[in-house]
Each structure stands twice: as C-alpha cells, then as structure tokens.
Design an enzyme around this catalytic site. Sequence first.
Site, PDB file in Angstrom:
ATOM      1  N   ARG A 122       0.819  -1.227   0.000  1.00 16.82           N
ATOM      2  CA  ARG A 122       0.000   0.000   0.000  1.00 16.82           C
ATOM      3  C   ARG A 122       0.850   1.274   0.000  1.00 16.82           C
ATOM      4  NH1 ARG A 122      -3.325  -3.008   3.570  1.00 16.82           N
ATOM      5  NH2 ARG A 122      -5.019  -3.916   2.365  1.00 16.82           N
ATOM      6  N   LYS A 144       2.838  11.867 -10.890  1.00 15.58           N
ATOM      7  CA  LYS A 144       2.006  10.978 -11.719  1.00 15.58           C
ATOM      8  C   LYS A 144       2.831   9.733 -12.041  1.00 15.58           C
ATOM      9  CE  LYS A 144      -1.124  13.705 -14.568  1.00 15.58           C
ATOM     10  NZ  LYS A 144      -1.399  14.029 -15.970  1.00 15.58           N
ATOM     11  N   GLU A 186       9.383  18.858 -24.314  1.00 13.80           N
ATOM     12  CA  GLU A 186       8.667  19.143 -23.056  1.00 13.80           C
ATOM     13  C   GLU A 186       9.105  20.499 -22.495  1.00 13.80           C
ATOM     14  OE1 GLU A 186       6.054  17.494 -22.056  1.00 13.80           O
ATOM     15  OE2 GLU A 186       6.297  15.335 -22.333  1.00 13.80           O
ATOM     16  N   LYS A 228       6.538  23.575 -13.176  1.00 12.15           N
ATOM     17  CA  LYS A 228       5.694  22.409 -12.857  1.00 12.15           C
ATOM     18  C   LYS A 228       5.344  22.384 -11.369  1.00 12.15           C
ATOM     19  CE  LYS A 228       4.706  17.667 -13.878  1.00 12.15           C
ATOM     20  NZ  LYS A 228       5.049  16.435 -14.561  1.00 12.15           N
ATOM     21  N   GLU A 238      -4.959  16.892 -10.865  1.00 13.54           N
ATOM     22  CA  GLU A 238      -5.425  17.268 -12.201  1.00 13.54           C
ATOM     23  C   GLU A 238      -6.939  17.447 -12.251  1.00 13.54           C
ATOM     24  OE1 GLU A 238      -3.207  15.568 -15.560  1.00 13.54           O
ATOM     25  OE2 GLU A 238      -5.109  15.541 -16.623  1.00 13.54           O
ATOM     26  N   ARG A 242      -3.908  21.837 -13.800  1.00 11.11           N
ATOM     27  CA  ARG A 242      -2.839  20.899 -14.183  1.00 11.11           C
ATOM     28  C   ARG A 242      -3.050  20.331 -15.588  1.00 11.11           C
ATOM     29  NH1 ARG A 242       0.167  16.223 -10.508  1.00 11.11           N
ATOM     30  NH2 ARG A 242       1.549  15.588 -12.179  1.00 11.11           N
ATOM     31  N   ASN A 246      -0.976  18.870 -20.349  1.00  4.67           N
ATOM     32  CA  ASN A 246      -1.282  17.913 -21.421  1.00  4.67           C
ATOM     33  C   ASN A 246      -1.220  18.549 -22.803  1.00  4.67           C
ATOM     34  OD1 ASN A 246      -1.779  15.779 -19.632  1.00  4.67           O
ATOM     35  ND2 ASN A 246      -3.862  16.520 -19.262  1.00  4.67           N
ATOM     36  N   HIS A 249      -0.445  16.608 -25.979  1.00  2.00           N
ATOM     37  CA  HIS A 249      -0.509  15.179 -25.654  1.00  2.00           C
ATOM     38  C   HIS A 249      -1.716  14.466 -26.253  1.00  2.00           C
ATOM     39  CE1 HIS A 249       2.687  16.347 -22.978  1.00  2.00           C
ATOM     40  NE2 HIS A 249       2.852  15.112 -22.551  1.00  2.00           N
ATOM     41  N   HIS A 253      -0.134  11.334 -27.657  1.00  2.00           N
ATOM     42  CA  HIS A 253      -0.390   9.971 -27.163  1.00  2.00           C
ATOM     43  C   HIS A 253      -0.999   9.090 -28.261  1.00  2.00           C
ATOM     44  CE1 HIS A 253      -0.508  10.888 -22.526  1.00  2.00           C
ATOM     45  NE2 HIS A 253       0.711  10.832 -23.013  1.00  2.00           N
ATOM     46  N   HIS A 266       8.575   9.910 -26.969  1.00  2.00           N
ATOM     47  CA  HIS A 266       7.406  10.601 -26.413  1.00  2.00           C
ATOM     48  C   HIS A 266       7.425  12.100 -26.735  1.00  2.00           C
ATOM     49  CE1 HIS A 266       4.252  11.611 -23.551  1.00  2.00           C
ATOM     50  NE2 HIS A 266       5.057  12.501 -23.006  1.00  2.00           N
TER      51      HIS A 266
HETATM   52  N1  LIG Z   1       4.749  11.027 -15.032  1.00  2.00           N
HETATM   53  C1  LIG Z   1       4.725  12.106 -15.758  1.00  2.00           C
HETATM   54  O1  LIG Z   1       4.308  13.188 -15.305  1.00  2.00           O
HETATM   55  C2  LIG Z   1       5.246  12.069 -17.168  1.00  2.00           C
HETATM   56  C3  LIG Z   1       5.458  13.255 -17.886  1.00  2.00           C
HETATM   57  C4  LIG Z   1       6.009  13.176 -19.166  1.00  2.00           C
HETATM   58  C5  LIG Z   1       6.338  11.933 -19.706  1.00  2.00           C
HETATM   59  N2  LIG Z   1       6.104  10.805 -18.985  1.00  2.00           N
HETATM   60  C6  LIG Z   1       6.436   9.482 -19.522  1.00  2.00           C
HETATM   61  O2  LIG Z   1       7.852   9.429 -19.684  1.00  2.00           O
HETATM   62  C7  LIG Z   1       8.156   8.436 -20.658  1.00  2.00           C
HETATM   63  C8  LIG Z   1       9.243   8.940 -21.579  1.00  2.00           C
HETATM   64  O3  LIG Z   1      10.404   9.155 -20.807  1.00  2.00           O
HETATM   65  P1  LIG Z   1      11.834   9.287 -21.496  1.00  2.00           P
HETATM   66  O4  LIG Z   1      11.730  10.116 -22.701  1.00  2.00           O
HETATM   67  O5  LIG Z   1      12.792   9.674 -20.424  1.00  2.00           O
HETATM   68  O6  LIG Z   1      12.086   7.808 -22.039  1.00  2.00           O
HETATM   69  P2  LIG Z   1      12.913   6.559 -21.512  1.00  2.00           P
HETATM   70  O7  LIG Z   1      12.818   6.414 -20.067  1.00  2.00           O
HETATM   71  O8  LIG Z   1      12.495   5.420 -22.357  1.00  2.00           O
HETATM   72  O9  LIG Z   1      14.415   6.926 -21.897  1.00  2.00           O
HETATM   73  C9  LIG Z   1      14.756   7.085 -23.249  1.00  2.00           C
HETATM   74  C10 LIG Z   1      15.974   6.257 -23.634  1.00  2.00           C
HETATM   75  O10 LIG Z   1      17.135   6.913 -23.141  1.00  2.00           O
HETATM   76  C11 LIG Z   1      17.985   5.971 -22.487  1.00  2.00           C
HETATM   77  N3  LIG Z   1      18.691   6.734 -21.450  1.00  2.00           N
HETATM   78  C12 LIG Z   1      18.164   7.229 -20.307  1.00  2.00           C
HETATM   79  N4  LIG Z   1      19.071   7.982 -19.682  1.00  2.00           N
HETATM   80  C13 LIG Z   1      20.187   7.952 -20.418  1.00  2.00           C
HETATM   81  C14 LIG Z   1      21.474   8.552 -20.307  1.00  2.00           C
HETATM   82  N5  LIG Z   1      21.746   9.413 -19.321  1.00  2.00           N
HETATM   83  N6  LIG Z   1      22.394   8.290 -21.253  1.00  2.00           N
HETATM   84  C15 LIG Z   1      22.099   7.474 -22.299  1.00  2.00           C
HETATM   85  N7  LIG Z   1      20.909   6.890 -22.479  1.00  2.00           N
HETATM   86  C16 LIG Z   1      19.962   7.138 -21.549  1.00  2.00           C
HETATM   87  C17 LIG Z   1      17.065   4.893 -21.980  1.00  2.00           C
HETATM   88  O11 LIG Z   1      17.753   3.681 -21.821  1.00  2.00           O
HETATM   89  C18 LIG Z   1      16.020   4.846 -23.086  1.00  2.00           C
HETATM   90  O12 LIG Z   1      16.460   3.981 -24.108  1.00  2.00           O
HETATM   91  C19 LIG Z   1       6.865   8.124 -21.387  1.00  2.00           C
HETATM   92  O13 LIG Z   1       6.405   6.866 -21.001  1.00  2.00           O
HETATM   93  C20 LIG Z   1       5.905   9.195 -20.911  1.00  2.00           C
HETATM   94  O14 LIG Z   1       4.582   8.770 -20.879  1.00  2.00           O
HETATM   95  C21 LIG Z   1       5.568  10.847 -17.735  1.00  2.00           C
END
Ligand SMILES: NC(=O)c1ccc[n+]([C@@H]2O[C@H](COP(=O)([O-])OP(=O)(O)OC[C@H]3O[C@@H](n4cnc5c(N)ncnc54)[C@H](O)[C@@H]3O)[C@@H](O)[C@H]2O)c1
Length: 368
Positions: A122, A144, A186, A228, A238, A242, A246, A249, A253, A266
């Site tokens: 939990r 999130k 972003e 943020k 949200e 908030r 999006n 998005h 998405h 993304h």
């Molecule tokens: N929770 C939230 O508020 C929120 C907001 C925006 C996006 N997201 C989510 O985030 C995700 C995308 O995140 P992302 O773009 O970081 O993708 P990711 O986590 O897949 O990382 C992208 C790639 O970069 C590589 N990588 C990471 N750090 C590295 C480094 N320092 N050096 C070399 N390679 C590295 C990883 O291995 C991966 O292949 C999506 O799923 C999206 O929905 C969530």
Amino acid sequence: MNPITIRVDVGDGYDVIIGEGPLSRLGELLSERTPVCKSALITDQAVGELFAMQVDTSLARAGFVVTPMAVPPGETSKTWQMAGDILETLAKYGLGREDLMIALGGGVVGDLAGFVASVYMRGISFVQVPTTLLAMVDSSVGGKTAVDLSAGKNLAGSFKQPLVVVADISTLTSLPDEEWRSGLAEVAKSAVIDGEEFTGWLEAHAKQLLAREAEVVAEAVRRCVEFKARIVAGDEREEGPRECLNYGHTLGHAIEKVAGYGEIAHGLAVAEGMRFEARVAMDVGEADAAFVKRQDRLLDALGMPPLGLHMHSNEVLSAMRGDKKARGGAIRMVLPGAPGQWQCSEVVDEVIDAHLEAWSSTKEGDQR
Ligand SMILES: NC(=O)c1ccc[n+]([C@@H]2O[C@H](COP(=O)([O-])OP(=O)(O)OC[C@H]3O[C@@H](n4cnc5c(N)ncnc54)[C@H](O)[C@@H]3O)[C@@H](O)[C@H]2O)c1
C-alpha cells in the site's frame, strides 16, 4: 555550478536537487531524509550500465542495502506485466514497508517504479533519479505514475509523490540525440504554457540547448521544475489547471499508440501534437497565425521539424477517443491562444477530422 534546490509543495513537500555531480552523493542526500534501510534500485539495462555502479557505491557508503533490478530500455517495459514481475521480486527480496524504491533512469523507469512503489504494501517511499532531459524537466516531478495498457497510454496509474528528486545534469552527456530533442519538446511545452518570459528565453537560448551547454541546460531544468512545481502545488490531482501540462498530448499519445509504443520518442510525438493543437486553436480557439508560426519556428530551432507521419485519420481519431483525457468519448485538447494563455476544451470530431486530413498529408520537414 552550485546545486539548485527547488521545493515542491505537494503532500509532505519534497526537494528537487539540480546540479552537476549529485549522483555520487546520493546516499548522503537520502540519509538526510530517511533512516538507512533496504532499497530496490530500479533502472533500465542501458542506464544501469552507465550509472548503477556509481549509485550503488554511494548508497552502500551511506549504509543502504541495495537490490538492483534492470528492465529492458524503452516504452515497452512500461507494462502491467512488468510492474507485476517487479512486485513479485520485491516480495521475494523481503522489502518492507519502511524500505525504499529508487528509480534511476528516464520517464519510463520513473513511471513504472513510481507505480510499483505506490501499490507495494500500500505504498513505500520512492526516490526519483532522472537521467533523461525529459524526466528532469517533467516526469520526475508532480507524482504521476503509470503503466500502459493495450487500449492506451498511462491507463493504469496512481499519484505517488517522491521523497526527493536528484537530477544530475552531467548524466545527460550520454543521452542519444533523439532523446535529447524529445526532452526539448517538453521544455518547449512548459515555456509556451508558462508565458512570454520563458518562451522568449527559450527562443534566445535554443542553440545553446541544442549544443547541451551545461549552464543553459541547468537553467532550462530549473525553469521547467519551478513551472511544474507551481502548477502541481495548486492542483495535485489534475482537477483543474494541471490539465495545461497535457498540451500536445492528445495527438501525441494517439501517435505513440498508432505507431506502436516505443517507435516514436514521447517528446517528439508531443512536439507534433503542439503543432497540431495550435492549428486547431487557430480554427476553433484563440490562436492567430502569428502564434502558430512563432511556435513552429521555436520547435524548428530546437531540432524538431514536422515528422511527416502518414497515419490513417480514423485510427488516430479512435486512439484519441480512448485517451484518458476524453470524457464520454468526447475528445479534449489544450488549446493555446498565446504564450501563457490556454483553455482545455472539447473539440468535435468534424474539426479534428479536417485537421487530421491536412496533417497526414504533411511531408517530413514541411510547415503547413
Ligand atoms: N509522469 C509524468 O508526469 C510524465 C510526464 C512526461 C512523460 N512521462 C512518460 O515518460 C516516458 C518517456 O520518458 P523518457 O523520454 O525519459 O524515455 P525513456 O525512459 O524510455 O528513456 C529514453 C531512452 O534513453 C535511455 N537513457 C536514459 N538515460 C540515459 C542517459 N543518461 N544516457 C544514455 N541513455 C539514456 C534509456 O535507456 C532509453 O532507451 C513516457 O512513457 C511518458 O509517458 C511521464
């Protein structure tokens, strides 16, 4: 560069520490905030190879007992099944309620580990150590968490605020170019929603950001985190403002889903969505042609020309309808008017359809 600490006033409140080098002090930074305990270190295999040893050493020096776990890199790991596997492993290792989960990696690892931390026993304490630009400027802050379902992105999730976020910008030097630009999308989203001052600053510093100049990168991360933190402090769940986060998005998405998760980064999908949603706003909202052109120029300057995707509008439309922002099947979008001005509205299918037709005939690099 002196480390910067930003306080996020949500729940019990937490710090976001931004600097060059705090990764090697992670153990010390955590022991200032929690009793020494067992910790599960969740990362992806690529990030683990780069940084897990350094993190492990620092945590062990501070007395933490570390169980490392690495998932395959990329969006395809953000699944219900993967969350289940991690939960089983945590139980096998005997992690208790007073123990800790640490996410080391990009948004995928952060969302996945955060989700697991929110349901294991939990809820156990959770730390974000973002290593992508996208995770530093956006996903590691605000609480999130989610995994994707086959019906759509982030459809199973929870709110789980971290204990602390430690963003070491020196980890970003190894980030592949496409992932760098994905993070810049972003940054652009935050700037346009935040207002004129941030947008003007970003326009003036686009070149230095593309060149990854450390001081400018730290400044961009600071600006995004402050933006943020302000938004989520006023609306943790949200239920109101908030929603502005999006922006881009709704199409973004849908593109990720139609292309297949992991096929398009993304942020690049979000940038495409910003172009699209600004055009919809020119049609049914407050945006004018000058705003759309200005935003196009900003995205171009940040290395994100239009993707030139050819997708069937029906498929994209039905993916938009399955998005969790949709209400009763009606599609909602953040429609900007100018930097700092936006509204979140339902947009009728006929309008979206017409824009999708125009969008899907755009070639790579074209501006409509
Ligand atoms: N929770 C939230 O508020 C929120 C907001 C925006 C996006 N997201 C989510 O985030 C995700 C995308 O995140 P992302 O773009 O970081 O993708 P990711 O986590 O897949 O990382 C992208 C790639 O970069 C590589 N990588 C990471 N750090 C590295 C480094 N320092 N050096 C070399 N390679 C590295 C990883 O291995 C991966 O292949 C999506 O799923 C999206 O929905 C969530």
